[in-house]
Design a protein around this motif. Sequence first.
Motif, short mmCIF file in Angstrom:
data_model
loop_
_atom_site.label_atom_id
_atom_site.label_comp_id
_atom_site.label_asym_id
_atom_site.label_seq_id
_atom_site.Cartn_x
_atom_site.Cartn_y
_atom_site.Cartn_z
N ILE A 47 43.70 84.73 33.15
CA ILE A 47 45.15 84.95 33.16
C ILE A 47 45.73 84.56 34.52
O ILE A 47 46.77 83.90 34.61
CB ILE A 47 45.48 86.42 32.82
N GLY A 48 45.05 84.96 35.60
CA GLY A 48 45.53 84.62 36.93
C GLY A 48 45.61 83.12 37.13
O GLY A 48 46.63 82.58 37.60
N LEU A 49 44.55 82.43 36.73
CA LEU A 49 44.51 80.98 36.90
C LEU A 49 45.61 80.30 36.10
O LEU A 49 46.36 79.46 36.62
CB LEU A 49 43.14 80.46 36.46
N MET A 50 45.75 80.68 34.85
CA MET A 50 46.75 80.04 33.99
C MET A 50 48.17 80.35 34.46
O MET A 50 49.07 79.52 34.36
CB MET A 50 46.57 80.49 32.54
N THR A 51 48.36 81.58 34.98
CA THR A 51 49.67 81.92 35.52
C THR A 51 50.02 80.99 36.67
O THR A 51 51.15 80.50 36.77
CB THR A 51 49.69 83.38 36.03
N ALA A 52 49.03 80.71 37.52
CA ALA A 52 49.28 79.82 38.66
C ALA A 52 49.71 78.44 38.16
O ALA A 52 50.71 77.88 38.62
CB ALA A 52 48.03 79.73 39.53
N VAL A 53 48.96 77.88 37.20
CA VAL A 53 49.29 76.54 36.71
C VAL A 53 50.67 76.53 36.05
O VAL A 53 51.50 75.66 36.29
CB VAL A 53 48.22 76.07 35.70
N HIS A 54 50.92 77.55 35.24
CA HIS A 54 52.18 77.67 34.52
C HIS A 54 53.35 77.75 35.48
O HIS A 54 54.37 77.07 35.32
CB HIS A 54 52.10 78.92 33.64
N THR A 55 53.18 78.59 36.52
CA THR A 55 54.27 78.77 37.49
C THR A 55 54.53 77.49 38.26
O THR A 55 55.69 77.07 38.44
CB THR A 55 53.92 79.89 38.48
N ILE A 56 53.47 76.82 38.71
CA ILE A 56 53.67 75.59 39.47
C ILE A 56 54.39 74.55 38.61
O ILE A 56 55.34 73.90 39.06
CB ILE A 56 52.31 75.04 39.96
N ALA A 57 53.97 74.41 37.36
CA ALA A 57 54.62 73.43 36.49
C ALA A 57 56.10 73.78 36.31
O ALA A 57 56.96 72.89 36.33
CB ALA A 57 53.92 73.39 35.14
N HIS A 58 56.41 75.06 36.16
CA HIS A 58 57.81 75.43 35.98
C HIS A 58 58.62 75.27 37.25
O HIS A 58 59.83 75.02 37.20
CB HIS A 58 57.93 76.84 35.44
N LYS B 273 37.42 91.66 33.11
CA LYS B 273 37.64 90.98 34.39
C LYS B 273 37.71 89.47 34.21
O LYS B 273 38.54 88.79 34.82
CB LYS B 273 36.52 91.31 35.37
N LEU B 274 36.83 88.96 33.36
CA LEU B 274 36.80 87.50 33.14
C LEU B 274 38.12 87.02 32.55
O LEU B 274 38.71 86.04 33.01
CB LEU B 274 35.66 87.19 32.18
N VAL B 275 38.61 87.76 31.56
CA VAL B 275 39.89 87.40 30.95
C VAL B 275 41.01 87.50 32.00
O VAL B 275 41.92 86.68 32.03
CB VAL B 275 40.17 88.31 29.74
N ALA C 144 50.21 78.84 26.29
CA ALA C 144 49.50 79.17 25.05
C ALA C 144 48.19 79.87 25.36
O ALA C 144 47.82 80.86 24.71
CB ALA C 144 49.24 77.90 24.25
N VAL C 145 47.47 79.38 26.38
CA VAL C 145 46.21 80.03 26.76
C VAL C 145 46.49 81.45 27.23
O VAL C 145 45.73 82.38 26.97
CB VAL C 145 45.50 79.22 27.87
N LEU C 146 47.63 81.63 27.93
CA LEU C 146 48.00 82.97 28.39
C LEU C 146 48.25 83.90 27.21
O LEU C 146 47.87 85.06 27.24
CB LEU C 146 49.26 82.90 29.26
N ASN C 147 48.91 83.38 26.16
CA ASN C 147 49.14 84.22 24.98
C ASN C 147 47.81 84.74 24.45
O ASN C 147 47.65 85.93 24.18
CB ASN C 147 49.81 83.40 23.88
N PHE C 148 46.85 83.82 24.32
CA PHE C 148 45.54 84.19 23.77
C PHE C 148 44.85 85.23 24.64
O PHE C 148 44.32 86.23 24.16
CB PHE C 148 44.69 82.93 23.63
N ASN C 149 44.86 85.00 25.96
CA ASN C 149 44.13 85.91 26.84
C ASN C 149 44.83 87.25 27.02
O ASN C 149 44.17 88.26 27.20
CB ASN C 149 43.88 85.24 28.19
N CYS C 150 46.17 87.25 26.95
CA CYS C 150 46.85 88.54 27.04
C CYS C 150 46.58 89.37 25.78
O CYS C 150 46.61 90.60 25.83
CB CYS C 150 48.36 88.35 27.22
N LEU C 151 46.31 88.70 24.69
CA LEU C 151 45.89 89.42 23.49
C LEU C 151 44.53 90.06 23.74
O LEU C 151 44.29 91.21 23.44
CB LEU C 151 45.81 88.42 22.32
N LEU C 152 43.62 89.28 24.35
CA LEU C 152 42.26 89.77 24.52
C LEU C 152 42.12 90.85 25.55
O LEU C 152 41.24 91.70 25.46
CB LEU C 152 41.34 88.61 24.93
N ILE C 153 43.00 90.83 26.58
CA ILE C 153 42.71 91.69 27.72
C ILE C 153 42.83 93.17 27.41
O ILE C 153 42.18 94.00 28.05
CB ILE C 153 43.56 91.30 28.95
#
Lengths: 185, 563
Positions: free
Chosen positions: B108-119, B102-104, B58-67
């Motif tokens: 995205i990078g951080l959340m991708t890592a968490v998302h991938t590990i969980a999956h 860059k901040l966004v 969900a956080v990724l959805n929000f940040n991909c919108l912002l980037i």
Amino acid sequence: MGQIEWAMWANEQALATGLILLTGGIVGVAGQFKDWQFAAYGIAAGVFICLLEYPRGKRKNKGTSIERMGQRYLTICVKAFGPLTRNYFVRAGLHAVLSIPGGFMLPTVLGCVCVAIASLIYLLAAIRGEQWEPIMPQVESKQRPGESMKEPPSNPPPRLPAELRRKRQEDAAYVNPIPISVNSV
Amino acid sequence: MGNWVVNHGLSALILVVWMGINIFIFVYFYLFYDLGPQFFYTRHLLGPALAWARAPAAVLNFNCLLILLPVCRNLLSFIRGSCACFRRSMRKQLDKNLSFHKLVAYMIGLMTAVHTIAHLLNLEWLNNSRQGDYDNLSTELSEIGDHSNETFLNPIRSPSTTPSYVAFTTIAGITGVIITLSLILIITSSMEVIRRSYYEVFWYTHHLFIIFFAGLVFHGAGRIVRSQTKDSMYEHNVTYCKDRPLDWGKIPECPMPQFAGGAPGTWMWVLGPMVLYVFERILRLYRSLQKVILRKTVIHPSNVLELQMQKKNFSMEVGQYVFLNCPSISQLEWHPFTMTSAPEEDFFSVHIRSMGDWTRDLISKVNEAEKGGFLPKIAVDGPFGTASEDVFDYEVSMLVGCGIGVTPFASILKSIWYKFKESNQKLRTKKIYFYWLCRETHAFEWFADLLHSLEGEMEERGMLNFLSYKLFLTGWDHSHAAHVMVHFDKDTDVVTGLKQKTHYGRPNWEKEFEDIHNAHPTSTVGVFLCGPQALGKTLESCCAKYSDVDPRKARFYFNKENF
């Protein structure tokens, strides 16, 4: 794209890959996955790649090469392997070989693909003749007084001819009873 | 503390709001998946990893919108233009678009890592459940879907497969791998080292974002995150039936539970920004196809190329920049250059220094053309607005240009010259302090000439104290010093020939700020810098230090150009 040193990008890619392999390996081992042995390999390979790729090489074309923080010690280690680490063909081959076991298990498969990509970029760098040069610290040369002052003087200082230097008998305060010569004690 | 609030308050507020939204989204979706009763059976198979995968999604959805938003420079320019009624500080925030991008991206990078590990964990546990490694309930749940009329819970249907195989044969899996790979390549080629030295690698690799967004939109199409349907929850009492998995379908209280997949939701978040970005690129293309007339080219000393151009319906403001493209050098590369001409002139010009591949090629093409050949065709996109547009809004302005960073100020100073000649009422500025820092003036003779002519103009009108400028040569040595000592009594400076003498070394900013503070105790002073970050930090801290919190007293606002 004439001036690009592909090795710089390959280096960033490989360093990122080391971390990815390491993370995938940790997940595989900590989660006690089936085929966890490949995950253990992932950890080892990840750490190795991180250590190998951490010291940045010296840039050939542009002016200053930026070091990563604290890379001095690893530079010395990596430099010690001589042509094995200097030559990018070797690195490309090494990365290609390292990537293979990662493909057998899902947590490490991303690391596997990333290492393979890094290997391809290193191959490109090697074909273009790039090499890994260590960034060595600049040795501060102390202010030496000059080369000629290293040894004591070999010639006596210039003097007037002996006859003119000898004190005149009339000016002497006293007269020696025994005549002085060079060999007298 | 008060000074910090004045200068950084709005940026900090935006960051806090952004982070707050991220945290809220994360916690909300975490609890939704961790506590929601429709996910009870899903959670039995996956444990906390379900929530740990969905919350970052969900956080990724929000940040991909912002980037995508901070890089729509035409849109930003439009907002800046229509912000005339907003406070000055609001428009400054739009300068920081790249920092926000860059901040966004980091998020995205951080959340991708968490998302991938969980999956990764999810896939492994789903596979094990399917193979019957866990308790009866898990096995029973995984077997649902084997018979007709059953809707599956466990997306892995085959009892003899591996997580890798599943990953590469499901839409979610394969899009996930591809977009994560694209993201990694984008990030490694965007590191500062690569971006500053090998811009083309960064620019071309960054276009992998197209693959990223395409994959992202289809990532959820497989609907493999399953939950129990509402009807099923009504009929099948989970609290009673969870302990009797083997009786399901056989006793009336526990019919087989029915499941359905969650609809893909990412497209709702990112569709808007994607459309905006497509418009942005189309607009850039359209503007670039318009004809550009190369009116005049001048090669200045030290390999500086001046291009004077004209384009229909082109109107600029001071200090704006344009993107130039030369199809005969490279079809796809666009490079930014600040304009050095004033809006009052009937052409616009840029001064280009030989810094990399593209600029070198351009200069050599122009050189060849001078010997008898055709000038290369140039396409222009822009102009885009930066902080220098605000220069005339401040009563007192401090302009600091370092080396090549002096270029936007060429435009400003020329514009002042013209406005004076016309006695333009728009000029709110009463006093300008200009600081020019460079190692040596060789590359900037053209700028010294400009200052020369300005000096002459001002003297003619008796307005010598409107503009006070100080030149600082930071790369001096003993021969310089000796030369200056000999010619000390001369009226004009030996190096530049200007009336105001050149200083050597770096300016003492504290003293400069203090002098200006004392000279203008009730004014708002705008500080504009085009130069290195280290200097920016120094100036920013001086601004904060010498600003009074009281709005009636002297306040310094810091504006930085960034390229």
